[in-house]
Design a protein around this motif. Sequence first.
Motif, PDB file in Angstrom:
ATOM      1  N   GLU A  80     -24.648  -2.908   4.552  1.00 25.11           N
ATOM      2  CA  GLU A  80     -25.238  -2.054   3.510  1.00 25.11           C
ATOM      3  C   GLU A  80     -26.767  -2.152   3.452  1.00 25.11           C
ATOM      4  N   ASP A  81     -27.373  -2.883   4.394  1.00 28.77           N
ATOM      5  CA  ASP A  81     -28.836  -3.079   4.411  1.00 28.77           C
ATOM      6  C   ASP A  81     -29.353  -3.753   3.142  1.00 28.77           C
ATOM      7  N   VAL A  82     -28.523  -4.599   2.553  1.00 24.26           N
ATOM      8  CA  VAL A  82     -28.930  -5.291   1.330  1.00 24.26           C
ATOM      9  C   VAL A  82     -29.965  -6.380   1.635  1.00 24.26           C
ATOM     10  N   LEU A  83     -29.917  -6.965   2.838  1.00 28.64           N
ATOM     11  CA  LEU A  83     -30.923  -7.967   3.208  1.00 28.64           C
ATOM     12  C   LEU A  83     -32.324  -7.380   3.121  1.00 28.64           C
ATOM     13  N   ASP A  84     -32.453  -6.157   3.570  1.00 27.75           N
ATOM     14  CA  ASP A  84     -33.739  -5.462   3.493  1.00 27.75           C
ATOM     15  C   ASP A  84     -34.185  -5.330   2.038  1.00 27.75           C
ATOM     16  N   LEU A  85     -33.258  -4.946   1.172  1.00 23.12           N
ATOM     17  CA  LEU A  85     -33.574  -4.781  -0.247  1.00 23.12           C
ATOM     18  C   LEU A  85     -33.918  -6.118  -0.902  1.00 23.12           C
ATOM     19  N   PHE A  86     -33.202  -7.187  -0.525  1.00 25.63           N
ATOM     20  CA  PHE A  86     -33.499  -8.516  -1.054  1.00 25.63           C
ATOM     21  C   PHE A  86     -34.990  -8.827  -0.912  1.00 25.63           C
ATOM     22  N   ILE A  87     -35.500  -8.602   0.294  1.00 22.42           N
ATOM     23  CA  ILE A  87     -36.876  -8.990   0.592  1.00 22.42           C
ATOM     24  C   ILE A  87     -37.882  -8.009  -0.004  1.00 22.42           C
ATOM     25  N   ASN A  88     -37.642  -6.732   0.177  1.00 26.03           N
ATOM     26  CA  ASN A  88     -38.617  -5.757  -0.282  1.00 26.03           C
ATOM     27  C   ASN A  88     -38.681  -5.630  -1.806  1.00 26.03           C
ATOM     28  N   LYS A  89     -37.598  -5.975  -2.491  1.00 22.02           N
ATOM     29  CA  LYS A  89     -37.604  -5.927  -3.958  1.00 22.02           C
ATOM     30  C   LYS A  89     -38.003  -7.270  -4.581  1.00 22.02           C
ATOM     31  N   LEU A  90     -38.171  -8.281  -3.756  1.00 22.59           N
ATOM     32  CA  LEU A  90     -38.471  -9.620  -4.263  1.00 22.59           C
ATOM     33  C   LEU A  90     -39.664  -9.648  -5.229  1.00 22.59           C
ATOM     34  N   PRO A  91     -40.773  -8.943  -4.926  1.00 24.60           N
ATOM     35  CA  PRO A  91     -41.938  -9.022  -5.828  1.00 24.60           C
ATOM     36  C   PRO A  91     -41.682  -8.534  -7.247  1.00 24.60           C
ATOM     37  N   ILE A  92     -40.671  -7.698  -7.464  1.00 22.73           N
ATOM     38  CA  ILE A  92     -40.444  -7.170  -8.818  1.00 22.73           C
ATOM     39  C   ILE A  92     -39.232  -7.803  -9.498  1.00 22.73           C
ATOM     40  N   LEU A  93     -38.566  -8.734  -8.829  1.00 23.87           N
ATOM     41  CA  LEU A  93     -37.409  -9.379  -9.444  1.00 23.87           C
ATOM     42  C   LEU A  93     -37.847 -10.374 -10.514  1.00 23.87           C
ATOM     43  N   GLY A  94     -36.963 -10.613 -11.474  1.00 22.36           N
ATOM     44  CA  GLY A  94     -37.229 -11.608 -12.506  1.00 22.36           C
ATOM     45  C   GLY A  94     -36.986 -13.013 -11.982  1.00 22.36           C
ATOM     46  N   TRP A  95     -37.400 -14.008 -12.787  1.00 21.65           N
ATOM     47  CA  TRP A  95     -37.309 -15.414 -12.369  1.00 21.65           C
ATOM     48  C   TRP A  95     -35.875 -15.820 -12.060  1.00 21.65           C
ATOM     49  N   GLU A  96     -34.939 -15.450 -12.910  1.00 16.16           N
ATOM     50  CA  GLU A  96     -33.535 -15.842 -12.733  1.00 16.16           C
ATOM     51  C   GLU A  96     -32.948 -15.223 -11.471  1.00 16.16           C
ATOM     52  N   ALA A  97     -33.258 -13.953 -11.231  1.00 17.35           N
ATOM     53  CA  ALA A  97     -32.743 -13.275 -10.042  1.00 17.35           C
ATOM     54  C   ALA A  97     -33.318 -13.901  -8.778  1.00 17.35           C
ATOM     55  N   LYS A  99     -34.310 -16.975  -8.386  1.00 19.59           N
ATOM     56  CA  LYS A  99     -33.679 -18.294  -8.215  1.00 19.59           C
ATOM     57  C   LYS A  99     -32.310 -18.155  -7.560  1.00 19.59           C
ATOM     58  N   ASP A 100     -31.504 -17.209  -8.039  1.00 18.32           N
ATOM     59  CA  ASP A 100     -30.178 -16.998  -7.455  1.00 18.32           C
ATOM     60  C   ASP A 100     -30.277 -16.493  -6.018  1.00 18.32           C
ATOM     61  N   LEU A 101     -31.250 -15.639  -5.761  1.00 18.45           N
ATOM     62  CA  LEU A 101     -31.415 -15.099  -4.417  1.00 18.45           C
ATOM     63  C   LEU A 101     -31.761 -16.202  -3.423  1.00 18.45           C
ATOM     64  N   VAL A 102     -32.689 -17.078  -3.787  1.00 17.73           N
ATOM     65  CA  VAL A 102     -33.072 -18.173  -2.894  1.00 17.73           C
ATOM     66  C   VAL A 102     -31.870 -19.069  -2.604  1.00 17.73           C
TER      67      VAL A 102
END
Length: 344
Positions: A80-97, A99-102
């Motif tokens: 689903e190309d979610v890995l791409d979204l993980f990285i490119n959306k990282l700058p706008i994610l909140g602290w909790e999100a 932390k879970d992503l890492v």
Amino acid sequence: MSFSFFKPLRPKTPQDVAKTIKDSLMALDTKTVAEVKALEKAMEEVEKNFATMRCMLSGDGEVEPNMDQVLQLAVEICKEDVLDLFINKLPILGWEARKDLVHCWSILLKQKVDSINCCVQYIEKHFELLDFLVVCYDNKEIALNCGNMLRECIKFPTLAKYILESPSFVLFFKFLELPNFDVVSDAFSTFKDLLTKHGTIVSQYLTAHYDEFFDLYEKLLTSSNYVTRRQSLKLLSEFLLEPPNSNIMKRCIQEVRYLKVMMMLLKDSSKNIQISAFHIFKVFVANPNKPGEVKLILAKNHEKLLDLLQNLSGKGADDEQFDEDKELTMKEIQRVSRLPNLAR
């Protein structure tokens, strides 16, 4: 709103999880003030879905993760190309999100399908994602998250090799001089992994980019920042003394410019830096094939060098070995100083 205490329901399928994560991340593309409330709602959905992902990948403390579901989720996230979204959306994610992503990132990278790490393979086809993570060190809000994710990537030879050979690698020499102590320390951890995790790859890189790399590295060694000087000097001794880099070391100790840098660091106000510099300096002196220029520098400065070394002492359990090395180094400097016809 934080979902740190949110306990997600177990999803029906990994496909559902991947799809809902993708949808919620894509909903973060809000750009106007009128859509602020929608953005807040989307961010809540991302946190909720990331908590669900974390639960599926590592369990909820009561139920262990289902490894078939873990593997399937990794496959679906790539599909689903979610890995791409993980990285490119990282700058706008909140602290909790974040932390879970890492936390989830390292688990996802380890998943194998027919002996192939599917997420690693995805990144190999989208190397620009690694460049994006490197550049994000410039954003102190997410720098430590990116550092953690990069170090997980560096565990894999193909990903480490790409970063070393990418133009973005030289940015580390900038990051290591940033004023933020936490960011600099994290960048050094990543930089160290790049230069020590895969000996053969590093040796090939240093051979091909010797002048460019050491021109930049010399600036770290002579930095006005104490932490930068100490960390870079310590790291230099670690990767130069690795067996795969023996040819790099032999080349380095032929050069007067680096001998002069080590001599300067022997005079540093910090004892820790003096001792680290000595461990590299002694290799210049012990080299049985010292070029004439190196012999000449040692001879001309032998009195000052002997005084410096005489007053230098080791630390703790290493004292005996340090004193032995120092004595041998001083004897060799004295021997060189007595050689005839050094000046041409």
